[in-house]
Design a protein around this motif. Structure first.
Motif, short mmCIF file in Angstrom:
data_model
loop_
_atom_site.label_atom_id
_atom_site.label_comp_id
_atom_site.label_asym_id
_atom_site.label_seq_id
_atom_site.Cartn_x
_atom_site.Cartn_y
_atom_site.Cartn_z
N GLU A 263 0.84 -1.20 0.00
CA GLU A 263 0.00 0.00 0.00
C GLU A 263 0.88 1.25 0.00
OE1 GLU A 263 -2.99 -0.45 2.96
OE2 GLU A 263 -3.86 1.51 2.53
N ALA A 264 1.92 1.23 0.82
CA ALA A 264 2.86 2.36 0.85
C ALA A 264 3.62 2.44 -0.47
CB ALA A 264 3.83 2.21 2.02
N ASP A 265 3.89 1.27 -1.03
CA ASP A 265 4.64 1.21 -2.29
C ASP A 265 3.89 1.87 -3.44
OD1 ASP A 265 6.79 0.18 -4.06
OD2 ASP A 265 5.20 -1.10 -4.84
N LEU B 170 6.79 -6.09 11.72
CA LEU B 170 7.83 -5.55 10.83
C LEU B 170 7.99 -4.06 11.13
CD1 LEU B 170 9.70 -5.90 8.29
CD2 LEU B 170 7.71 -5.25 6.92
N ASN B 171 9.10 -3.72 11.75
CA ASN B 171 9.36 -2.31 12.08
C ASN B 171 9.90 -1.55 10.88
OD1 ASN B 171 8.51 -2.30 14.71
ND2 ASN B 171 10.50 -2.90 15.54
N LYS B 172 10.77 -2.26 10.14
CA LYS B 172 11.45 -1.57 9.05
C LYS B 172 11.79 -2.56 7.95
CE LYS B 172 15.81 0.20 9.50
NZ LYS B 172 16.89 1.15 9.81
N ARG C 136 7.30 1.39 9.94
CA ARG C 136 5.95 1.23 10.46
C ARG C 136 5.54 2.47 11.25
NH1 ARG C 136 3.02 -1.78 14.56
NH2 ARG C 136 4.93 -1.78 15.79
N ALA C 137 4.36 2.99 10.96
CA ALA C 137 3.82 4.13 11.71
C ALA C 137 3.01 3.60 12.89
CB ALA C 137 2.93 4.96 10.78
N SER D 220 0.32 1.29 9.68
CA SER D 220 0.57 1.46 8.24
C SER D 220 2.06 1.77 8.05
CB SER D 220 -0.31 2.57 7.67
OG SER D 220 0.13 3.82 8.18
N TYR D 221 2.48 1.88 6.80
CA TYR D 221 3.91 2.10 6.53
C TYR D 221 4.15 3.41 5.79
CZ TYR D 221 4.87 -2.43 8.40
OH TYR D 221 4.98 -3.47 9.27
N ASP D 222 5.27 4.03 6.10
CA ASP D 222 5.73 5.20 5.37
C ASP D 222 6.94 4.77 4.56
OD1 ASP D 222 3.88 6.95 6.61
OD2 ASP D 222 5.18 7.01 8.39
#
Ligand SMILES: [Zn+2]
Length: 430
Positions: free
Chosen positions: A109-111, A136-138, A153-154, A158-160
């Motif tokens: 989704e971030a991708d 998954l942190n990073k 991970r925010a 979700s992910y940035d």
């Protein structure tokens, strides 16, 4: 076509041996055959020959049940670190790293904002930081010494995503050769990559008929600028100047400081783009907006393109001449999409398609039908999402300053003449 890392390494060694042999020959005969700069890097690779990792969402395995041994912090090393191999899929790598499918979808989704996951190739590095709760942190993707993408991970899960690019050092090299057989094979033999040769052919295609006009013994010379980070060639390069001497004719192209190509008189060789990727205007259902509130997730997410409300099956047109650089059959959010490299610093992307009508590596012309629009990936209805990127950064395709078929102005012309002079000198000296 599958092209493994080992095979590629062999190719590279072969090429180097071939080169060395040629340089020896050159010394002995004193001929003027090969003028590849002596700095030709041994570990250089060609981006165009690397095959994307097929993203296969249908073979997802269950998340790993085993708890991870040690507690990991963001500063510690990755919990899973792998060089991508031929045949790897994103889902396989996530499963091996012990990351579940839902998390992978959040990363995808971030991708959607950057579309880098589909550009992952064998030889690239992927690193996962998974904490002891299995979160998954990073996630870090290392494409080269100069480019990596980091997903973090925010607090809402979700992910940035951030793309980190290192400028590195750009060094100029001159590659020269004689034409024997096709231009393509002669240029490849001299050390140019497929992408570089295709770029040259497309720049000069209105001046030279590459299959008819060139004769055995004709000469070519190319000035390249190649990127190095900490002494390592990243595989990124720009063409700065081209000269092809055929009989009494000399065909040339030079890259100016604006990133566009001109002949030695300053006439543009970059064909103008057309504004619309469609035969006529349709309603815009969503504008280009770097701060858009996403209609599905309700989150602030950039909208890096323009959405045209077109019915499924509408013809999608190339907006400029170029080479198909990526064909993706299925991205969970972007759907079926295609990327065109329009030469120099321009790229265009077409998302949510129903059908792609071109193949990777194919030349396309402005106005050519390349796909049919659709409703694939995450959408609220059938539409075409069209992106225009300059140096990798999305701009508004409806308003961006894109090349026109104009020449240079007076001041630019003077500056250009200086540049031509110095590059000509480089090509003569080599
Ligand atoms: Zn869109």
């Amino acid at each position: 076509m599958q092209f493994g890392k080992t095979k590629w390494l062999k190719m590279s060694q072969l090429r180097y041996q071939e080169l060395t042999a040629k340089q020896k020959k050159l010394l002995m005969i004193g001929g003027c055959v090969v003028g590849i700069a002596l700095l030709w890097p041994r570990q250089d690779f060609e981006l165009d020959k690397r095959i994307p990792v097929a993203i296969d969402l249908s073979h997802l395995t269950a998340p790993a049940a085993d708890p991870l041994p040690q507690s990991l912090t963001m500063n510690a090393g990755p919990s899973f670190d792998q060089i991508v191999e031929n045949g790897d899929t994103l889902s396989k790598l996530f499963a091996e790293a012990g990351v579940d499918q839902q998390t992978m979808y959040k990363v995808l989704e971030a991708d959607l904002n950057v579309l880098v996951l589909d550009t992952l190739m064998p030889g690239n590095r992927i690193e996962f930081w998974v904490n002891d709760q299995g979160q998954l942190n990073k996630l870090k993707l290392r494409f080269s010494a100069a480019k990596q993408a980091i997903f973090t991970r925010a607090s809402d899960g979700s992910y940035d995503v951030k793309i980190q690019e290192i400028k590195g050092i750009w060094q100029q090299h001159v590659v020269t050769g004689d034409i024997h057989g096709s231009f393509y094979l002669s240029a490849e033999k001299a050390g140019l990559s497929a992408a570089q040769i295709q770029h040259i052919e497309s720049l000069l295609k209105e001046k030279i008929n590459f299959s008819r006009d060139l004769r055995a013994g004709d000469k070519f010379s190319v000035v390249l600028s190649k990127q190095y980070v900490e002494g390592e060639a990243t595989g990124e390069s720009h063409i700065l100047g081209i000269e092809i001497a055929s009989g009494k004719q000399v065909y040339s192209a030079y890259r100016f400081t604006d990133g566009n190509f001109y002949d030695e008189h300053g006439h543009s060789l970059t064909r103008a783009f057309q504004r619309l990727p469609l035969a006529h205007m349709y309603r815009i259902s969503s504008k280009f907006n770097p701060h858009r509130l996403h209609p599905v997730t309700g989150k602030i997410a950039p909208h890096n393109g323009v959405d045209f409300a077109v019915p499924i099956g509408t013809q999608v047109l190339a907006t400029g001449d170029g080479i198909v650089s990526l064909v993706v059959p299925h991205h969970k959010y972007a759907g079926t999409y295609v990327v065109i490299n329009n030469g120099g610093k321009y790229r265009t992307r077409f998302l949510h398609l129903s059908k792609i009508l071109v193949k990777k590596g194919q030349h396309v012309s402005r106005g050519q039908v390349i796909a049919l629009s659709g409703n694939t990936g995450r959408t609220t209805g059938p539409h075409l999402h069209y992106e225009f990127l300059i140096n990798g950064h999305p701009v508004n395709p409806m308003t961006a300053k894109i090349p026109m078929e104009n020449g240079l102005n007076h001041a630019e012309r003077t500056q250009f003449a200086q540049l031509v002079k110095s590059r000509k000198l480089m090509m003569t000296l080599s």
